[in-house]
Design a protein around this motif. Structure first.
Motif, PDB file in Angstrom:
ATOM      1  N   GLN A  55      25.978  16.029  55.600  1.00 36.37           N
ATOM      2  CA  GLN A  55      26.227  14.985  54.596  1.00 36.37           C
ATOM      3  C   GLN A  55      25.176  15.062  53.500  1.00 36.37           C
ATOM      4  O   GLN A  55      25.496  15.028  52.304  1.00 36.37           O
ATOM      5  N   LEU A  56      23.929  15.160  53.898  1.00 39.03           N
ATOM      6  CA  LEU A  56      22.834  15.201  52.923  1.00 39.03           C
ATOM      7  C   LEU A  56      22.909  16.430  52.029  1.00 39.03           C
ATOM      8  O   LEU A  56      22.559  16.370  50.848  1.00 39.03           O
ATOM      9  N   ASN A  57      23.365  17.546  52.602  1.00 38.57           N
ATOM     10  CA  ASN A  57      23.457  18.802  51.853  1.00 38.57           C
ATOM     11  C   ASN A  57      24.808  18.984  51.157  1.00 38.57           C
ATOM     12  O   ASN A  57      25.041  20.007  50.535  1.00 38.57           O
ATOM     13  N   HIS A  58      25.685  17.994  51.285  1.00 36.44           N
ATOM     14  CA  HIS A  58      27.018  18.048  50.670  1.00 36.44           C
ATOM     15  C   HIS A  58      27.773  19.298  51.086  1.00 36.44           C
ATOM     16  O   HIS A  58      28.426  19.954  50.262  1.00 36.44           O
ATOM     17  N   CYS A  59      27.692  19.630  52.367  1.00 32.95           N
ATOM     18  CA  CYS A  59      28.361  20.822  52.887  1.00 32.95           C
ATOM     19  C   CYS A  59      29.694  20.431  53.514  1.00 32.95           C
ATOM     20  O   CYS A  59      29.769  20.055  54.686  1.00 32.95           O
ATOM     21  N   ALA A  60      30.746  20.525  52.717  1.00 30.24           N
ATOM     22  CA  ALA A  60      32.087  20.133  53.160  1.00 30.24           C
ATOM     23  C   ALA A  60      32.575  20.983  54.332  1.00 30.24           C
ATOM     24  O   ALA A  60      33.208  20.476  55.256  1.00 30.24           O
ATOM     25  N   TYR A  61      32.285  22.275  54.302  1.00 29.40           N
ATOM     26  CA  TYR A  61      32.729  23.162  55.373  1.00 29.40           C
ATOM     27  C   TYR A  61      32.131  22.723  56.712  1.00 29.40           C
ATOM     28  O   TYR A  61      32.839  22.597  57.710  1.00 29.40           O
ATOM     29  N   CYS A  62      30.825  22.474  56.729  1.00 31.59           N
ATOM     30  CA  CYS A  62      30.151  22.075  57.968  1.00 31.59           C
ATOM     31  C   CYS A  62      30.544  20.658  58.388  1.00 31.59           C
ATOM     32  O   CYS A  62      30.616  20.362  59.588  1.00 31.59           O
ATOM     33  N   LEU A  63      30.800  19.774  57.431  1.00 28.73           N
ATOM     34  CA  LEU A  63      31.287  18.434  57.771  1.00 28.73           C
ATOM     35  C   LEU A  63      32.632  18.515  58.480  1.00 28.73           C
ATOM     36  O   LEU A  63      32.853  17.841  59.492  1.00 28.73           O
ATOM     37  N   ASP A  64      33.510  19.344  57.973  1.00 27.29           N
ATOM     38  CA  ASP A  64      34.811  19.536  58.618  1.00 27.29           C
ATOM     39  C   ASP A  64      34.613  20.042  60.049  1.00 27.29           C
ATOM     40  O   ASP A  64      35.173  19.487  61.002  1.00 27.29           O
ATOM     41  N   MET A  65      33.807  21.066  60.199  1.00 26.89           N
ATOM     42  CA  MET A  65      33.586  21.671  61.506  1.00 26.89           C
ATOM     43  C   MET A  65      32.949  20.693  62.493  1.00 26.89           C
ATOM     44  O   MET A  65      33.436  20.506  63.609  1.00 26.89           O
ATOM     45  N   HIS A  66      31.874  20.059  62.096  1.00 24.88           N
ATOM     46  CA  HIS A  66      31.099  19.274  63.053  1.00 24.88           C
ATOM     47  C   HIS A  66      31.682  17.891  63.334  1.00 24.88           C
ATOM     48  O   HIS A  66      31.455  17.346  64.410  1.00 24.88           O
ATOM     49  N   THR A  67      32.468  17.344  62.409  1.00 23.75           N
ATOM     50  CA  THR A  67      33.162  16.108  62.768  1.00 23.75           C
ATOM     51  C   THR A  67      34.251  16.430  63.798  1.00 23.75           C
ATOM     52  O   THR A  67      34.435  15.681  64.756  1.00 23.75           O
ATOM     53  N   LYS A  68      34.929  17.544  63.636  1.00 27.00           N
ATOM     54  CA  LYS A  68      35.942  17.955  64.612  1.00 27.00           C
ATOM     55  C   LYS A  68      35.296  18.262  65.971  1.00 27.00           C
ATOM     56  O   LYS A  68      35.821  17.877  67.018  1.00 27.00           O
ATOM     57  N   ASP A  69      34.154  18.969  65.945  1.00 31.17           N
ATOM     58  CA  ASP A  69      33.454  19.271  67.201  1.00 31.17           C
ATOM     59  C   ASP A  69      32.941  17.997  67.868  1.00 31.17           C
ATOM     60  O   ASP A  69      32.968  17.881  69.091  1.00 31.17           O
ATOM     61  N   ALA A  70      32.472  17.047  67.065  1.00 24.92           N
ATOM     62  CA  ALA A  70      31.977  15.780  67.616  1.00 24.92           C
ATOM     63  C   ALA A  70      33.116  15.019  68.291  1.00 24.92           C
ATOM     64  O   ALA A  70      32.952  14.484  69.400  1.00 24.92           O
ATOM     65  N   LEU A  71      34.249  14.952  67.640  1.00 21.66           N
ATOM     66  CA  LEU A  71      35.416  14.286  68.234  1.00 21.66           C
ATOM     67  C   LEU A  71      35.835  14.987  69.523  1.00 21.66           C
ATOM     68  O   LEU A  71      36.131  14.332  70.520  1.00 21.66           O
ATOM     69  N   ALA A  72      35.819  16.314  69.524  1.00 22.33           N
ATOM     70  CA  ALA A  72      36.174  17.079  70.721  1.00 22.33           C
ATOM     71  C   ALA A  72      35.170  16.846  71.857  1.00 22.33           C
ATOM     72  O   ALA A  72      35.531  16.902  73.029  1.00 22.33           O
ATOM     73  N   ALA A  73      33.910  16.535  71.496  1.00 26.35           N
ATOM     74  CA  ALA A  73      32.868  16.254  72.496  1.00 26.35           C
ATOM     75  C   ALA A  73      32.912  14.806  72.978  1.00 26.35           C
ATOM     76  O   ALA A  73      32.096  14.395  73.804  1.00 26.35           O
ATOM     77  N   GLY A  74      33.855  14.019  72.427  1.00 30.10           N
ATOM     78  CA  GLY A  74      34.005  12.636  72.865  1.00 30.10           C
ATOM     79  C   GLY A  74      33.337  11.608  71.977  1.00 30.10           C
ATOM     80  O   GLY A  74      33.286  10.425  72.315  1.00 30.10           O
ATOM     81  N   GLU A  75      32.833  12.031  70.826  1.00 31.79           N
ATOM     82  CA  GLU A  75      32.207  11.088  69.898  1.00 31.79           C
ATOM     83  C   GLU A  75      33.287  10.185  69.312  1.00 31.79           C
ATOM     84  O   GLU A  75      34.437  10.580  69.166  1.00 31.79           O
ATOM     85  N   SER A  76      32.890   8.955  68.940  1.00 33.37           N
ATOM     86  CA  SER A  76      33.861   8.013  68.382  1.00 33.37           C
ATOM     87  C   SER A  76      33.965   8.182  66.867  1.00 33.37           C
ATOM     88  O   SER A  76      33.004   8.556  66.194  1.00 33.37           O
ATOM     89  N   ILE A  77      35.146   7.866  66.363  1.00 36.94           N
ATOM     90  CA  ILE A  77      35.377   7.905  64.922  1.00 36.94           C
ATOM     91  C   ILE A  77      34.436   6.918  64.225  1.00 36.94           C
ATOM     92  O   ILE A  77      33.845   7.240  63.190  1.00 36.94           O
ATOM     93  N   ALA A  78      34.253   5.741  64.795  1.00 34.76           N
ATOM     94  CA  ALA A  78      33.408   4.718  64.176  1.00 34.76           C
ATOM     95  C   ALA A  78      31.977   5.214  63.981  1.00 34.76           C
ATOM     96  O   ALA A  78      31.384   5.002  62.924  1.00 34.76           O
ATOM     97  N   ARG A  79      31.422   5.862  64.984  1.00 40.00           N
ATOM     98  CA  ARG A  79      30.037   6.352  64.859  1.00 40.00           C
ATOM     99  C   ARG A  79      29.931   7.477  63.835  1.00 40.00           C
ATOM    100  O   ARG A  79      28.935   7.574  63.118  1.00 40.00           O
ATOM    101  N   ILE A  80      30.947   8.307  63.741  1.00 39.94           N
ATOM    102  CA  ILE A  80      30.945   9.374  62.735  1.00 39.94           C
ATOM    103  C   ILE A  80      31.040   8.764  61.339  1.00 39.94           C
ATOM    104  O   ILE A  80      30.289   9.139  60.437  1.00 39.94           O
TER     105      ILE A  80
END
Length: 165
Positions: A55-80
């Motif tokens: 987010q801080l680096n404005h990296c859209a590619y990594c945001l896409d990847m890591h929000t998807k990985d976080a959700l797959a790891a069981g992270e909540s949408i609200a916390r993201i």
């Protein structure tokens, strides 16, 4: 059909350079470094750190990847969703996670006062020396990935969780 349904999205941009194809040894070394950095860290915490730095680096590619990985790891949408405003949403996170997020910001934006002693000391209270070293390594690695992706204008939106690991 509503106006929203008929609206056309902007076209995808073209990446500048397929850096991983042109420097496969560098890419493979980055993948190994990333794997080594994550050892011993909670998967959700690891992804929160990656999302916040991206987010801080404005990296859209990594945001896409890591929000998807976080959700797959069981992270909540609200916390993201709240992560970009974590200082106003502290009650969404544990004290350990807050210390890691704060350290992520300090390491990512070094020119904003370097890494203040109080930020480092707060993280050191929540992580033993091995975990703290792994956390710092993880923050440094995601910042490196961000710089490759932003500089070469990698295109977000096509990542599937687990695709790279």
């Amino acid at each position: 059909m509503s106006n929203q349904e008929s609206a056309e999205y902007a076209p995808e941009h073209t990446p500048r350079l397929a850096w991983a194809q042109h420097a496969p040894d560098v890419y493979k070394a980055m993948v190994r470094l990333d794997g080594a950095a994550r050892k011993g860290l909670d998967a959700k915490l690891f992804e929160l750190v990656k999302i916040r730095a991206s987010q801080l680096n404005h990296c859209a590619y990594c945001l896409d990847m890591h929000t998807k990985d976080a959700l797959a790891a069981g992270e909540s949408i609200a916390r993201i969703v709240q992560l970009s405003a974590w200082e106003e949403s502290k009650h969404f996170y544990t004290e350990q996670e807050l210390a890691a997020i704060e350290l992520t910001e300090a390491v990512t934006v070094l020119t904003d006062g370097f890494v203040p002693d109080e930020v480092y000391e707060r993280a050191a209270k929540h992580f033993d020396e091995v975990q703290l070293t792994q956390l710092i390594a993880s923050i440094i690695v995601i910042n490196s990935w961000n710089r490759f992706a932003v500089t070469t204008r990698m295109v977000p939106g096509h990542y599937t969780p687990g695709q790279h690991g």
